[in-house]
Design an enzyme around this catalytic site. Structure first.
Site, PDB file in Angstrom:
ATOM      1  N   CYS A 183       0.849  -1.199   0.000  1.00  0.00           N
ATOM      2  CA  CYS A 183       0.000   0.000   0.000  1.00  0.00           C
ATOM      3  C   CYS A 183       0.882   1.246   0.000  1.00  0.00           C
ATOM      4  O   CYS A 183       1.780   1.374   0.842  1.00  0.00           O
ATOM      5  CB  CYS A 183      -0.901  -0.008   1.236  1.00  0.00           C
ATOM      6  SG  CYS A 183      -1.851   1.505   1.404  1.00  0.00           S
ATOM      7  N   CYS A 211       0.163   6.323   6.960  1.00  0.00           N
ATOM      8  CA  CYS A 211      -1.190   6.121   7.478  1.00  0.00           C
ATOM      9  C   CYS A 211      -1.083   5.422   8.829  1.00  0.00           C
ATOM     10  O   CYS A 211      -0.294   4.501   8.989  1.00  0.00           O
ATOM     11  CB  CYS A 211      -1.952   5.269   6.462  1.00  0.00           C
ATOM     12  SG  CYS A 211      -3.403   4.497   7.105  1.00  0.00           S
ATOM     13  N   CYS A 259      -1.921   0.681   9.257  1.00  0.00           N
ATOM     14  CA  CYS A 259      -1.070  -0.519   9.200  1.00  0.00           C
ATOM     15  C   CYS A 259       0.372  -0.129   9.509  1.00  0.00           C
ATOM     16  O   CYS A 259       1.004   0.519   8.692  1.00  0.00           O
ATOM     17  CB  CYS A 259      -1.081  -1.120   7.797  1.00  0.00           C
ATOM     18  SG  CYS A 259      -2.686  -1.644   7.232  1.00  0.00           S
ATOM     19  N   CYS A 319      -8.408   1.669   0.366  1.00  0.00           N
ATOM     20  CA  CYS A 319      -7.664   1.016   1.437  1.00  0.00           C
ATOM     21  C   CYS A 319      -7.734  -0.497   1.215  1.00  0.00           C
ATOM     22  O   CYS A 319      -8.821  -1.078   1.255  1.00  0.00           O
ATOM     23  CB  CYS A 319      -8.274   1.399   2.779  1.00  0.00           C
ATOM     24  SG  CYS A 319      -7.632   0.402   4.119  1.00  0.00           S
ATOM     25  N   GLN A 354     -16.782  -7.928  15.841  1.00  0.00           N
ATOM     26  CA  GLN A 354     -15.400  -8.296  15.517  1.00  0.00           C
ATOM     27  C   GLN A 354     -15.133  -7.885  14.075  1.00  0.00           C
ATOM     28  O   GLN A 354     -15.944  -8.176  13.186  1.00  0.00           O
ATOM     29  CB  GLN A 354     -15.200  -9.808  15.698  1.00  0.00           C
ATOM     30  CG  GLN A 354     -15.576 -10.332  17.082  1.00  0.00           C
ATOM     31  CD  GLN A 354     -14.538 -10.029  18.164  1.00  0.00           C
ATOM     32  OE1 GLN A 354     -13.455  -9.516  17.874  1.00  0.00           O
ATOM     33  NE2 GLN A 354     -14.866 -10.340  19.405  1.00  0.00           N
ATOM     34  N   PHE A 412     -19.256  -9.668  28.794  1.00  0.00           N
ATOM     35  CA  PHE A 412     -18.991  -8.698  27.724  1.00  0.00           C
ATOM     36  C   PHE A 412     -19.505  -9.316  26.411  1.00  0.00           C
ATOM     37  O   PHE A 412     -18.759  -9.482  25.444  1.00  0.00           O
ATOM     38  CB  PHE A 412     -17.495  -8.358  27.606  1.00  0.00           C
ATOM     39  CG  PHE A 412     -16.869  -7.887  28.890  1.00  0.00           C
ATOM     40  CD1 PHE A 412     -16.903  -6.542  29.226  1.00  0.00           C
ATOM     41  CD2 PHE A 412     -16.248  -8.776  29.765  1.00  0.00           C
ATOM     42  CE1 PHE A 412     -16.327  -6.094  30.411  1.00  0.00           C
ATOM     43  CE2 PHE A 412     -15.681  -8.334  30.946  1.00  0.00           C
ATOM     44  CZ  PHE A 412     -15.714  -6.997  31.273  1.00  0.00           C
ATOM     45  N   ASP A 428     -22.683  -3.099  34.363  1.00  0.00           N
ATOM     46  CA  ASP A 428     -21.329  -2.567  34.205  1.00  0.00           C
ATOM     47  C   ASP A 428     -20.375  -3.517  34.923  1.00  0.00           C
ATOM     48  O   ASP A 428     -20.332  -3.568  36.158  1.00  0.00           O
ATOM     49  CB  ASP A 428     -21.272  -1.156  34.812  1.00  0.00           C
ATOM     50  CG  ASP A 428     -19.909  -0.523  34.609  1.00  0.00           C
ATOM     51  OD1 ASP A 428     -18.931  -1.267  34.350  1.00  0.00           O
ATOM     52  OD2 ASP A 428     -19.816   0.708  34.718  1.00  0.00           O
ATOM     53  N   ASP A 452     -14.721 -11.662  27.247  1.00  0.00           N
ATOM     54  CA  ASP A 452     -14.143 -10.957  26.085  1.00  0.00           C
ATOM     55  C   ASP A 452     -14.187  -9.453  26.345  1.00  0.00           C
ATOM     56  O   ASP A 452     -14.968  -8.720  25.740  1.00  0.00           O
ATOM     57  CB  ASP A 452     -14.966 -11.320  24.840  1.00  0.00           C
ATOM     58  CG  ASP A 452     -14.425 -10.662  23.573  1.00  0.00           C
ATOM     59  OD1 ASP A 452     -13.292 -10.167  23.577  1.00  0.00           O
ATOM     60  OD2 ASP A 452     -15.161 -10.647  22.565  1.00  0.00           O
ATOM     61  N   CYS A 457      -7.890  -8.542  23.488  1.00  0.00           N
ATOM     62  CA  CYS A 457      -7.244  -7.735  22.439  1.00  0.00           C
ATOM     63  C   CYS A 457      -6.062  -6.970  23.030  1.00  0.00           C
ATOM     64  O   CYS A 457      -5.548  -6.047  22.405  1.00  0.00           O
ATOM     65  CB  CYS A 457      -8.254  -6.787  21.791  1.00  0.00           C
ATOM     66  SG  CYS A 457      -9.077  -5.727  22.968  1.00  0.00           S
TER      67      CYS A 457
HETATM   68  C1  SAM Z   1     -14.310  -6.765  22.767  1.00  0.00           C
HETATM   69  S1  SAM Z   1     -16.028  -6.404  22.782  1.00  0.00           S
HETATM   70  C2  SAM Z   1     -16.681  -8.045  22.763  1.00  0.00           C
HETATM   71  C3  SAM Z   1     -18.120  -8.181  22.325  1.00  0.00           C
HETATM   72  C4  SAM Z   1     -18.581  -9.602  21.974  1.00  0.00           C
HETATM   73  N1  SAM Z   1     -18.084 -10.605  22.882  1.00  0.00           N
HETATM   74  C5  SAM Z   1     -18.218  -9.954  20.543  1.00  0.00           C
HETATM   75  O1  SAM Z   1     -17.448 -10.915  20.335  1.00  0.00           O
HETATM   76  O2  SAM Z   1     -18.719  -9.295  19.616  1.00  0.00           O
HETATM   77  C6  SAM Z   1     -16.220  -5.859  24.412  1.00  0.00           C
HETATM   78  C7  SAM Z   1     -17.639  -5.592  24.841  1.00  0.00           C
HETATM   79  O3  SAM Z   1     -17.582  -5.119  26.197  1.00  0.00           O
HETATM   80  C8  SAM Z   1     -18.597  -4.151  26.383  1.00  0.00           C
HETATM   81  N2  SAM Z   1     -18.194  -3.358  27.546  1.00  0.00           N
HETATM   82  C9  SAM Z   1     -17.287  -2.347  27.594  1.00  0.00           C
HETATM   83  N3  SAM Z   1     -17.175  -1.891  28.852  1.00  0.00           N
HETATM   84  C10 SAM Z   1     -18.020  -2.620  29.615  1.00  0.00           C
HETATM   85  C11 SAM Z   1     -18.338  -2.624  31.012  1.00  0.00           C
HETATM   86  N4  SAM Z   1     -17.762  -1.771  31.850  1.00  0.00           N
HETATM   87  N5  SAM Z   1     -19.249  -3.528  31.448  1.00  0.00           N
HETATM   88  C12 SAM Z   1     -19.824  -4.400  30.603  1.00  0.00           C
HETATM   89  N6  SAM Z   1     -19.567  -4.438  29.283  1.00  0.00           N
HETATM   90  C13 SAM Z   1     -18.674  -3.562  28.795  1.00  0.00           C
HETATM   91  C14 SAM Z   1     -18.648  -3.404  25.057  1.00  0.00           C
HETATM   92  O4  SAM Z   1     -19.905  -2.775  24.888  1.00  0.00           O
HETATM   93  C15 SAM Z   1     -18.386  -4.527  24.044  1.00  0.00           C
HETATM   94  O5  SAM Z   1     -19.589  -5.074  23.601  1.00  0.00           O
END
Ligand code: SAM
Length: 435
Positions: free
Chosen positions: A74, A80, A83, A162, A269, A298, A346, A367, A393
């Protein structure tokens, strides 16, 4: 931080890659970070900044190139911010990610998995199903610039297309420029969000205040021409956006037989093929049966919850965004899945964790966002879990949380990396813990 006025060059040997993809060398007892340099290379550098803990330098020339160095295909790769590792062969990117995960688990968690999972590679190009473009108006000639922000800068690298974006999105920048140039109002969209599903694409225009009626109509017309759903959002800080509702809907499949509806501005994702491999891996390592009650922490819109619910007795998904919880419940209903329930909470707040159901789950997938799940990992041992699949991640927060889980009686059985974002230094990891 002290910028150096020194223009002299010197030669250093690069002996590692930092978490942000820069090469690292040792110089005068300190680390020096060199963007664009690869391990094993002798490079000529010019010092840019001296800090107490480390220095930063620009790469002037490569004297002995690594056999893994490739010419970035690229033309924007160097400038940029997207990447930062296109100059490293994709297989070597994956190997270096696994090495980095191993080093980080050891350094922060003092842990090594009993077994390494085979790394999951990705198609190197056209893998990314969402992106955020930046837009500005050039003060001098009034032209509109559209592209990605340069690394650590507010400046934009203008792009026409891109090659990491999926084919439906990759040429959109060039196709949008003319319409953006024709906008008349005082407010310009500052960001354009692009998203693709298996049934179409969406464009989200984000501005500091509402766009003029005429400009909204121009952008809607652009959406129609590009056969894209459109949406508008207001930025109240660089990180907070309020999207007008209802959001348009796209769909994707985490595994054959399950189809999820999602709002294009919500988290999904980014690499659909690697996501399918990730979902399969999570199922493989947790091996749910109809005796298992599974927690999906999550859970987003049910990416793991619904495939797991097809194999387990029941699933409870917990997620911070109420809109995503509603979407997850609706996705379960639309897929005829009646053993999955969802809860908005939360997961960073101790009170939410206190209120969590106890001792009724045998398996969990977790996750979290980049910050990890420090508090949650202190509590998971109270739920009677047999196995935990941790999708991460950020290797550093995974290693920190792995140390907590290990102190609470969970053993790190296996770990592995997935190439979710080829050519970038972002790595996706999966770790399996067992009681
Ligand atoms: C990496 S994503 C994973 C989502 C899902 N497991 C997927 O594979 O698509 C992290 C998720 O955590 C949620 N999140 C972020 N902060 C949070 C919190 N304090 N409590 C609960 N969920 C939260 C986000 O809204 C998001 O959906």
């Amino acid at each position: 931080m002290a910028p150096t006025g020194d223009t002299t060059q010197e030669i250093v040997r690069i002996d590692g890659l930092a978490h942000d993809g820069r090469g690292v060398a040792r110089r005068k007892g300190k680390a020096v970070f060199v963007a664009g340099a690869l391990p094993g290379e002798d490079v000529s550098i010019r010092l840019l900044r001296e800090r107490n803990s480390h220095d930063e330098a620009v790469l002037v020339s490569v004297i002995g190139a690594s056999p893994e160095r490739v010419v970035p295909p690229c033309p924007h790769a160097r400038d940029c911010g997207g990447c930062n590792l296109q100059h490293l062969a994709p297989q070597a990117q994956l190997a270096s990610q696994q090495q980095r995960l191993a080093d980080t688990l050891k350094r922060i968690g003092n842990l090594a998995p009993k077994h390494w999972m085979a790394p999951v590679s990705s198609a190197p190009w056209h893998y990314r199903s969402r992106a955020r473009l930046a837009v500005t108006r050039n003060r001098q000639d009034g032209s509109v610039e559209l592209g990605f922000r340069r690394e650590e800068s507010t400046r934009i690298e203008p792009i026409e297309e891109c090659p990491v974006l999926v084919p439906e999105l990759s040429a959109l920048p060039a196709r949008m420029r003319k319409a953006l140039q024709s906008l008349q109002g005082p407010v310009l969209p500052q960001e354009i969000w692009l998203a693709a599903g298996d049934d179409g694409i969406a464009l989200g225009f984000c501005s500091r205040s509402t766009l003029s009626t005429q400009d909204r109509s121009t952008l809607r017309k652009l959406g129609e021409e590009l056969q894209a759903l459109t949406g508008f959002g207001i930025l109240s800080s660089p990180h907070v956006r309020h999207w007008e509702t209802p959001a348009p809907q796209l769909h994707y499949s985490p595994e054959p037989g399950v189809r999820l509806a999602f709002a294009p501005w919500d988290f999904t994702q980014a690499n659909r093929a690697v996501n399918e491999a990730l979902v399969q891996r999570v199922i493989e390592v947790l091996a749910p049966t109809t005796d298992d009650a599974v927690l999906d922490l999550f859970c987003g819109i049910g990416n793991f919850s619904l495939p797991l619910a097809r194999r387990a007795r029941r699933v409870l998904g917990i997620e911070g965004s109420a809109a995503q919880v509603r979407a997850a419940a609706e996705n379960a209903r639309a897929n005829g899945i009646d053993n999955a329930a969802f809860l908005a909470a939360d997961l960073f707040r101790p009170e939410s964790l206190e209120a969590m159901p106890r001792k009724t789950f045998s398996l969990a997938v977790i996750d979290p966002p980049r910050a990890g799940a420090a508090l949650l990992c202190e509590k998971l041992h109270t739920l009677g879990l047999r196995r935990i699949a941790y999708v991460s991640c950020d290797a550093a927060t995974l290693a920190r949380d792995a140390r907590t889980l290990s102190a609470k009686g969970f053993r790190l059985l296996s770990a592995g990396v997935l190439q979710m974002f080829p050519h970038t230094s972002h790595a996706e990891s999966l770790a399996l813990f067992a009681r």
